[in-house]
Scaffold this motif. Structure first.
Motif, PDB file in Angstrom:
ATOM      1  N   LYS A 342      21.837 -12.405 -29.522  1.00  0.00           N
ATOM      2  CA  LYS A 342      23.171 -12.993 -29.721  1.00  0.00           C
ATOM      3  C   LYS A 342      24.110 -12.063 -30.502  1.00  0.00           C
ATOM      4  CE  LYS A 342      26.305 -16.305 -29.747  1.00  0.00           C
ATOM      5  NZ  LYS A 342      26.018 -17.660 -30.242  1.00  0.00           N
ATOM      6  N   LYS A 343      23.614 -11.502 -31.614  1.00  0.00           N
ATOM      7  CA  LYS A 343      24.494 -10.682 -32.440  1.00  0.00           C
ATOM      8  C   LYS A 343      24.933  -9.425 -31.690  1.00  0.00           C
ATOM      9  CE  LYS A 343      24.982  -8.635 -37.034  1.00  0.00           C
ATOM     10  NZ  LYS A 343      24.330  -8.399 -38.348  1.00  0.00           N
ATOM     11  N   GLY A 344      23.987  -8.795 -30.983  1.00  0.00           N
ATOM     12  CA  GLY A 344      24.333  -7.601 -30.212  1.00  0.00           C
ATOM     13  C   GLY A 344      25.320  -7.920 -29.105  1.00  0.00           C
ATOM     14  N   ALA A 345      25.144  -9.077 -28.475  1.00  0.00           N
ATOM     15  CA  ALA A 345      26.068  -9.499 -27.425  1.00  0.00           C
ATOM     16  C   ALA A 345      27.461  -9.761 -27.993  1.00  0.00           C
ATOM     17  CB  ALA A 345      25.528 -10.748 -26.736  1.00  0.00           C
ATOM     18  N   PHE A 346      27.501 -10.357 -29.172  1.00  0.00           N
ATOM     19  CA  PHE A 346      28.773 -10.644 -29.841  1.00  0.00           C
ATOM     20  C   PHE A 346      29.544  -9.350 -30.114  1.00  0.00           C
ATOM     21  CE2 PHE A 346      31.218 -11.546 -33.754  1.00  0.00           C
ATOM     22  CZ  PHE A 346      32.006 -12.592 -33.288  1.00  0.00           C
ATOM     23  N   ILE A 347      28.808  -8.320 -30.588  1.00  0.00           N
ATOM     24  CA  ILE A 347      29.424  -7.023 -30.854  1.00  0.00           C
ATOM     25  C   ILE A 347      29.885  -6.377 -29.549  1.00  0.00           C
ATOM     26  CG2 ILE A 347      28.977  -4.677 -31.698  1.00  0.00           C
ATOM     27  CD1 ILE A 347      27.000  -5.960 -33.703  1.00  0.00           C
ATOM     28  N   LEU A 348      29.065  -6.500 -28.499  1.00  0.00           N
ATOM     29  CA  LEU A 348      29.392  -5.914 -27.200  1.00  0.00           C
ATOM     30  C   LEU A 348      30.685  -6.506 -26.640  1.00  0.00           C
ATOM     31  CD1 LEU A 348      28.662  -4.092 -24.813  1.00  0.00           C
ATOM     32  CD2 LEU A 348      27.297  -5.990 -23.889  1.00  0.00           C
ATOM     33  N   VAL A 349      30.848  -7.819 -26.751  1.00  0.00           N
ATOM     34  CA  VAL A 349      32.067  -8.467 -26.261  1.00  0.00           C
ATOM     35  C   VAL A 349      33.299  -7.913 -26.967  1.00  0.00           C
ATOM     36  CG1 VAL A 349      33.355 -10.659 -26.275  1.00  0.00           C
ATOM     37  CG2 VAL A 349      31.000 -10.593 -25.439  1.00  0.00           C
ATOM     38  N   ASP A 350      33.194  -7.720 -28.286  1.00  0.00           N
ATOM     39  CA  ASP A 350      34.329  -7.174 -29.030  1.00  0.00           C
ATOM     40  C   ASP A 350      34.639  -5.749 -28.586  1.00  0.00           C
ATOM     41  OD1 ASP A 350      36.264  -7.386 -31.326  1.00  0.00           O
ATOM     42  OD2 ASP A 350      35.081  -5.685 -32.028  1.00  0.00           O
ATOM     43  N   GLN A 351      33.606  -4.954 -28.360  1.00  0.00           N
ATOM     44  CA  GLN A 351      33.814  -3.572 -27.915  1.00  0.00           C
ATOM     45  C   GLN A 351      34.448  -3.531 -26.526  1.00  0.00           C
ATOM     46  OE1 GLN A 351      29.761  -2.204 -28.308  1.00  0.00           O
ATOM     47  NE2 GLN A 351      30.122  -1.334 -30.355  1.00  0.00           N
ATOM     48  N   LEU A 352      34.017  -4.423 -25.647  1.00  0.00           N
ATOM     49  CA  LEU A 352      34.613  -4.494 -24.315  1.00  0.00           C
ATOM     50  C   LEU A 352      36.099  -4.846 -24.398  1.00  0.00           C
ATOM     51  CD1 LEU A 352      31.780  -6.344 -22.348  1.00  0.00           C
ATOM     52  CD2 LEU A 352      32.573  -4.012 -21.939  1.00  0.00           C
ATOM     53  N   ARG A 353      36.430  -5.812 -25.231  1.00  0.00           N
ATOM     54  CA  ARG A 353      37.834  -6.219 -25.381  1.00  0.00           C
ATOM     55  C   ARG A 353      38.690  -5.069 -25.908  1.00  0.00           C
ATOM     56  NH1 ARG A 353      36.157 -12.043 -28.073  1.00  0.00           N
ATOM     57  NH2 ARG A 353      35.866 -13.195 -26.119  1.00  0.00           N
ATOM     58  N   GLN A 354      38.130  -4.319 -26.855  1.00  0.00           N
ATOM     59  CA  GLN A 354      38.871  -3.167 -27.383  1.00  0.00           C
ATOM     60  C   GLN A 354      39.075  -2.093 -26.323  1.00  0.00           C
ATOM     61  OE1 GLN A 354      38.010  -1.755 -31.485  1.00  0.00           O
ATOM     62  NE2 GLN A 354      36.406  -3.316 -31.502  1.00  0.00           N
ATOM     63  N   ALA A 355      38.173  -2.055 -25.337  1.00  0.00           N
ATOM     64  CA  ALA A 355      38.277  -1.073 -24.255  1.00  0.00           C
ATOM     65  C   ALA A 355      39.166  -1.568 -23.117  1.00  0.00           C
ATOM     66  CB  ALA A 355      36.887  -0.728 -23.724  1.00  0.00           C
ATOM     67  N   GLY A 356      39.789  -2.744 -23.299  1.00  0.00           N
ATOM     68  CA  GLY A 356      40.697  -3.265 -22.286  1.00  0.00           C
ATOM     69  C   GLY A 356      40.044  -4.159 -21.255  1.00  0.00           C
ATOM     70  N   VAL A 357      38.801  -4.571 -21.496  1.00  0.00           N
ATOM     71  CA  VAL A 357      38.072  -5.425 -20.565  1.00  0.00           C
ATOM     72  C   VAL A 357      38.148  -6.875 -21.051  1.00  0.00           C
ATOM     73  CG1 VAL A 357      35.815  -5.938 -19.559  1.00  0.00           C
ATOM     74  CG2 VAL A 357      36.495  -3.549 -19.961  1.00  0.00           C
ATOM     75  N   ALA A 358      38.514  -7.793 -20.158  1.00  0.00           N
ATOM     76  CA  ALA A 358      38.541  -9.219 -20.496  1.00  0.00           C
ATOM     77  C   ALA A 358      37.112  -9.742 -20.482  1.00  0.00           C
ATOM     78  CB  ALA A 358      39.401  -9.984 -19.504  1.00  0.00           C
ATOM     79  N   ALA A 359      36.601 -10.097 -21.644  1.00  0.00           N
ATOM     80  CA  ALA A 359      35.185 -10.450 -21.766  1.00  0.00           C
ATOM     81  C   ALA A 359      35.021 -11.777 -22.494  1.00  0.00           C
ATOM     82  CB  ALA A 359      34.431  -9.348 -22.498  1.00  0.00           C
ATOM     83  N   GLU A 360      33.926 -12.465 -22.196  1.00  0.00           N
ATOM     84  CA  GLU A 360      33.626 -13.748 -22.823  1.00  0.00           C
ATOM     85  C   GLU A 360      32.135 -13.875 -23.066  1.00  0.00           C
ATOM     86  OE1 GLU A 360      34.164 -15.967 -24.844  1.00  0.00           O
ATOM     87  OE2 GLU A 360      35.754 -17.141 -23.878  1.00  0.00           O
ATOM     88  N   LEU A 361      31.790 -14.798 -24.000  1.00  0.00           N
ATOM     89  CA  LEU A 361      30.421 -15.006 -24.455  1.00  0.00           C
ATOM     90  C   LEU A 361      30.174 -16.504 -24.555  1.00  0.00           C
ATOM     91  CD1 LEU A 361      27.863 -13.586 -25.799  1.00  0.00           C
ATOM     92  CD2 LEU A 361      29.018 -13.963 -27.990  1.00  0.00           C
ATOM     93  N   ASP A 362      28.932 -16.919 -24.399  1.00  0.00           N
ATOM     94  CA  ASP A 362      28.573 -18.326 -24.553  1.00  0.00           C
ATOM     95  C   ASP A 362      28.500 -18.691 -26.037  1.00  0.00           C
ATOM     96  OD1 ASP A 362      27.510 -20.937 -23.839  1.00  0.00           O
ATOM     97  OD2 ASP A 362      25.624 -20.190 -24.668  1.00  0.00           O
ATOM     98  N   TYR A 363      29.184 -19.788 -26.408  1.00  0.00           N
ATOM     99  CA  TYR A 363      29.166 -20.258 -27.792  1.00  0.00           C
ATOM    100  C   TYR A 363      28.536 -21.643 -27.928  1.00  0.00           C
ATOM    101  CZ  TYR A 363      32.308 -16.361 -28.802  1.00  0.00           C
ATOM    102  OH  TYR A 363      32.844 -15.103 -28.944  1.00  0.00           O
TER     103      TYR A 363
END
Length: 426
Positions: A342-363
């Motif tokens: 979960k934590k790694g996925a959370f960080i990955l989503v933020d990195q994707l968004r910073q790279a201009g990718v629209a990303a989402e995660l299950d909460y």
């Protein structure tokens, strides 16, 4: 406990619909860029006197439809803006835009307006208005340009079957010559006219021709036309406007009864119409206001503009079945297989968004199958899957939803690989 509901005559613009607004607004802004009109943003409320002097005290807007409150710190009143032109002209004078070397001053606005009127299809008490103003030129060519800007917006959005109704309401002097003959006709039928028209006869008789009451229309159908009382200069201006519209291949119909509902209009007045968009068919209206700048304290500068309702525009698109090219969905949904990921996925989503990718995660801590269903509901192009084996290998599984193809990518390369795929797809 009583549930609080939305005020009458307003609307919530929900996800799934607001994207249509984004598209139309972006199209309007882009068109204004091409026509060299710059955006201006004025306050949502202004001095009530601005609209009394600018719009006209005998108009329905000022008499019946304004939301006004007393200013607790002074003796004047404040009003939520019912239209955009008066505020733009006030700002033009106050900020000395007439001193700019770039003339005429060409401006547009886009924002909410407020009128207390009976809600109906395409008409709200809070509505969004797009308008354009060109101040500082008497050239009839700019009349045609302003009309062209409005109709090009409708055309580029895909509307068909549009008609431009055109008239000249003349100058103050033209209307004075016309007034005597118009009054003679109106006084002959005064007792049969509606109450509003009876009160307008003495204050602003030309406005009687704008009445929507069918009986009043019949009683005034043979009223003297303002076109028969235009000066040579006014008539030449009107002919030139028609010539320029013909040059732009914009069809028009001369309607001598068209006077518009605002007192500041002079010379050119116009409406753009489309049949059957609700209770009213008018999409847009505008005209010249050569005395308005002086009325609001500036030098005597000519101007022309238009305004249109975004709500009514969207209704027209719906009525004609026009499908706007709205692209929904997200680029990537990150699926978490184990709590440890979960934590790694959370960080990955933020990195994707910073790279201009629209990303989402299950909460909601859903199972993998439910997460994949959520990715489908969000129309995700890709899913990124991180589980126990991916954590151990330092990889991410990338799945293309349309084809089902999967590939395993190293974590330190994943952002650049997916960003490139998204950019290519766009």
């Amino acid at each position: 406990m009583t549930r609080i509901q939305i005020p009458r005559g307003t609307q919530d613009i929900m996800p799934g619909t607001v994207e249509l607004w984004h598209y139309v607004e972006a199209k309007a802004r882009e068109l204004c860029r091409r026509f060299n009109y710059a955006e201006i943003r004025t306050p949502l409320f202004e001095s009530t006197e601005l609209f009394q002097r600018g719009v006209g005290e005998t108009t329905d807007i000022v008499e019946k439809e304004m939301y006004s409150v007393a200013n607790p710190r002074s003796n004047d009143a404040l009003t939520l803006r019912p239209e955009g032109t008066a505020g733009v002209v006030r700002s033009y004078v106050e900020n000395k835009l007439y001193g700019s070397p770039n003339q005429p001053t060409k401006l547009y606005y886009l924002g909410p307006m407020f009128r207390h009127e009976r809600p109906q299809a395409g008409r709200y008490r809070q509505f969004v208005q797009f308008g354009a103003e060109a101040i500082g030129s008497s050239d009839p060519a700019i009349d045609a340009e302003v009309i062209g800007l409005a109709i090009r917006l409708y055309q580029e959005l895909g509307l068909t079957g549009l008609s431009v109704e055109l008239n000249s309401v003349g100058t103050v002097e033209d209307r004075a010559r016309h007034r005597e003959h118009l009054l003679a006709h109106l006084n002959g039928v005064r007792s049969e006219l509606c109450e509003d028209c009876q009160s307008r006869i003495d204050r602003n008789p030309l406005r009687v021709l704008d009445c929507k009451n069918e009986k009043c229309k019949t009683l005034t159908k043979d009223a003297p036309s303002i076109l028969d009382y235009l000066s040579e200069e006014s008539a030449a201006h009107f002919e030139a406007v028609k010539d320029y519209l013909t040059a732009l291949d914009i069809p028009y119909h001369v309607n001598p009864r068209l006077v518009r509902g605002l007192d500041y209009y002079t010379l050119t007045a116009f409406e753009i119409k489309m049949a059957e968009i609700g209770a009213v068919e008018t999409l847009c209206g505008g005209g010249r206001y050569n005395g308005l700048v002086a009325e609001l304290g500036g030098d005597d500068m000519p101007g022309i503009g238009f305004a249109l309702s975004i709500e009514r525009l969207l209704l027209a698109l719906e009525k004609q079945g026009v499908q706007l090219p709205i692209t929904g969905g997200i680029d990537c949904f990150v699926v978490v297989q184990t709590p440890e990921a979960k934590k790694g996925a959370f960080i990955l989503v933020d990195q994707l968004r910073q790279a201009g990718v629209a990303a989402e995660l299950d909460y909601l801590d859903r199972k993998m199958k439910a997460q994949l269903k959520q990715a489908d509901r969000l129309s995700a192009r890709f899913t990124a899957i991180i589980g126990e084996s991916e954590l151990a290998n330092g990889t991410v599984v990338l799945k293309e939803m349309a084809t089902g193809e999967q590939q395993e990518i190293k974590q330190d390369e994943f952002i650049s690989v997916l960003a490139a795929k998204v950019q290519q797809a766009n």
